[in-house]
Write a protein that holds these residues in place. Structure first.
Motif, PDB file in Angstrom:
ATOM      1  N   ARG A  54      11.465 -23.410  11.857  1.00  0.00           N
ATOM      2  CA  ARG A  54      11.089 -24.351  12.923  1.00  0.00           C
ATOM      3  C   ARG A  54      12.309 -24.885  13.672  1.00  0.00           C
ATOM      4  N   ALA A  72       8.106 -27.833  19.240  1.00  0.00           N
ATOM      5  CA  ALA A  72       8.948 -27.249  18.194  1.00  0.00           C
ATOM      6  C   ALA A  72       9.752 -28.305  17.448  1.00  0.00           C
ATOM      7  N   SER A 104       7.461 -30.474  15.218  1.00  0.00           N
ATOM      8  CA  SER A 104       7.014 -29.657  14.098  1.00  0.00           C
ATOM      9  C   SER A 104       8.109 -29.571  13.035  1.00  0.00           C
ATOM     10  N   ALA A 105       9.343 -29.398  13.459  1.00  0.00           N
ATOM     11  CA  ALA A 105      10.476 -29.336  12.528  1.00  0.00           C
ATOM     12  C   ALA A 105      10.657 -30.674  11.821  1.00  0.00           C
ATOM     13  N   SER A 117       8.115 -30.972   9.057  1.00  0.00           N
ATOM     14  CA  SER A 117       8.537 -30.187   7.894  1.00  0.00           C
ATOM     15  C   SER A 117       9.602 -30.933   7.101  1.00  0.00           C
ATOM     16  N   ASP A 158      13.307 -22.250  16.043  1.00  0.00           N
ATOM     17  CA  ASP A 158      12.417 -22.281  17.210  1.00  0.00           C
ATOM     18  C   ASP A 158      12.812 -23.423  18.153  1.00  0.00           C
TER      19      ASP A 158
END
Ligand SMILES: [Zn+2]
Length: 162
Positions: free
Chosen positions: A50, A6, A9-10, A13, A53
């Motif tokens: 994200r 998580a 992934s953030a 982004s 999350d």
């Protein structure tokens, strides 16, 4: 299962949004500017999701760590307490954990159920009479019953008694 990706992934982004912001600054056409601004808003929302999350994952991990630390402390306390006992066979074929007399401030002699000790629970065996007059010792927690082979007069004693 916890989502361990998580945070990365953030971060991905965030990098995408940074790249789009650079493009936004370089674009002169207003149609293109609106298109890039819309993309930028979508990516910002995705980033917020994200991050949320990642925060939930972090919170779940922190809770799991606290739970494991508590279990470890309880296990250490139980193991320390179990060192006051000795695995012992007071009657043929019957095993118990018996309190050692040699300890300072030893409690009254008693036996712990080996079955419950395996589950890290101290359960003291209790004397019970069978319908046929035999004396057994039974665990009040798991119902394990040990036969003494006697009809009475069998009391727990310290395994390290002289
Ligand atoms: Zn038991």
């Amino acid at each position: 299962m916890l989502e361990l990706g998580a945070v990365s992934s953030a971060m991905e982004s965030a990098r995408t949004i940074l790249g789009m912001a650079k493009t936004f600054i370089q674009v002169g056409n207003s149609v293109e500017v609106n298109s890039v601004a819309l993309d930028l808003n979508m990516k910002m929302l995705e980033l917020l999701d994200r991050l949320q999350d990642a925060r939930a994952t972090e919170s779940a991990l922190a809770q799991k760590i606290q739970e494991l630390e508590r279990e470890l402390r309880e296990s250490e306390v139980f193991q320390s307490e179990l060192e006051n006992y000795l695995l012992f066979s007071p009657w043929p074929g019957a095993f118990v954990y018996a309190r050692k007399r040699s300890l300072v401030g030893a409690q009254y002699p008693h036996y712990l159920c080996t079955n419950c000790v395996e589950g890290r629970v101290k359960s003291i065996l209790q004397a019970v009479d069978t319908p046929k007059g035999w004396l057994n010792y039974k665990c009040p927690r798991c119902s394990l019953e040990l036969q003494t082979g006697s009809r009475g007069g069998v009391a727990p004693y310290y395994p390290d008694e002289p």
